[in-house]
Motif scaffolding. Structure first.
Motif, short mmCIF file in Angstrom:
data_model
loop_
_atom_site.label_atom_id
_atom_site.label_comp_id
_atom_site.label_asym_id
_atom_site.label_seq_id
_atom_site.Cartn_x
_atom_site.Cartn_y
_atom_site.Cartn_z
N ASP A 60 -2.38 5.45 -2.72
CA ASP A 60 -2.43 4.03 -2.40
C ASP A 60 -0.99 3.52 -2.40
O ASP A 60 -0.06 4.25 -2.78
N PHE A 61 -0.82 2.27 -1.98
CA PHE A 61 0.49 1.73 -1.72
C PHE A 61 0.54 0.31 -2.25
O PHE A 61 -0.28 -0.51 -1.87
N PHE A 62 1.48 0.06 -3.13
CA PHE A 62 1.67 -1.28 -3.68
C PHE A 62 3.05 -1.73 -3.22
O PHE A 62 4.07 -1.21 -3.66
N ILE A 63 3.03 -2.66 -2.28
CA ILE A 63 4.24 -3.09 -1.58
C ILE A 63 4.40 -4.59 -1.77
O ILE A 63 3.51 -5.36 -1.42
N CYS A 64 5.55 -5.00 -2.29
CA CYS A 64 5.87 -6.42 -2.34
C CYS A 64 6.68 -6.74 -1.09
O CYS A 64 7.81 -6.28 -0.94
N PRO A 65 6.10 -7.55 -0.19
CA PRO A 65 6.79 -7.89 1.06
C PRO A 65 7.65 -9.15 0.95
O PRO A 65 8.25 -9.57 1.94
N HIS A 66 7.70 -9.75 -0.22
CA HIS A 66 8.31 -11.07 -0.38
C HIS A 66 9.82 -11.01 -0.58
O HIS A 66 10.35 -10.04 -1.10
N GLY A 67 10.47 -12.10 -0.21
CA GLY A 67 11.89 -12.26 -0.46
C GLY A 67 12.15 -12.56 -1.92
O GLY A 67 11.23 -12.91 -2.67
#
Length: 177
Positions: free
Chosen positions: A77-84
């Motif tokens: 699985d993938f836990f990605i924070c896309p935020h600035g």
């Protein structure tokens, strides 16, 4: 010996690249990284990608491009924070939000999980706040985390300082029952 449940692995500087953003289409794994991921899975551990990717919020890459890459590498699985940096989310490392989300989704005891990363003031702090084991690799920004930027996370000690992802995985597997 412990019975690990899962391993969270940072992307940039930990499994490949330079420690700085490289678009998924141009990203290259370090030698042995793919085999190390497979070794963890073969041992019955869940393996999760765990990464801050601010370039998604800037439109320079898409979350789907990262997810496709992580699927190819064999992550569960993938836990990605896309935020600035200034968006105020609870998922951006050093916040442990991604770790807590994974724990809830998979019923994990984070004290039986390991975080591998190259940045002390994000990866190691997130692991510490969540109660997970901490493995800092010297690749990517790892040397700088140990020297130049050590003051930013001076209260925290990694459980292991590894030369690279392969040494980190070997250590984990030696301690898995």
């Amino acid at each position: 010996m412990l019975d690990w449940q899962a391993v969270f692995i940072d992307r940039d500087g930990t499994i490949g690249g330079t420690g700085h953003f490289i678009h998924p289409r141009d990203f290259v794994l370090y030698q042995g990284a793919q085999e190390s991921i497979k070794s963890l899975k073969k041992a019955g551990l869940k393996v999760f990608a765990f990464t801050n990717q601010t370039r998604i919020s800037r439109g320079e890459a898409t979350e789907e491009e990262f997810i496709s890459q992580f699927k190819i590498y064999g992550f569960d699985d993938f836990f990605i924070c896309p935020h600035g940096k200034n968006e105020g989310c609870n998922c951006r490392k050093p916040s442990p939000g991604m770790l807590f989300a994974a724990a809830e989704k998979y019923g994990l005891d984070l004290s039986r999980c390991v975080v591998i990363g190259d940045v002390g003031d994000t990866d190691m702090l997130a692991a510490h706040y969540a109660g997970a084991k901490k493995v800092l690799v010297r690749t990517g920004r790892g040397e700088g985390s140990l020297n130049i930027n050590r003051d930013k996370w001076k209260e925290i000690e990694p459980d292991l300082i590894a030369s690279d992802i392969n040494e980190a995985v070997k250590w984990i597997l030696e301690r898995n029952s």
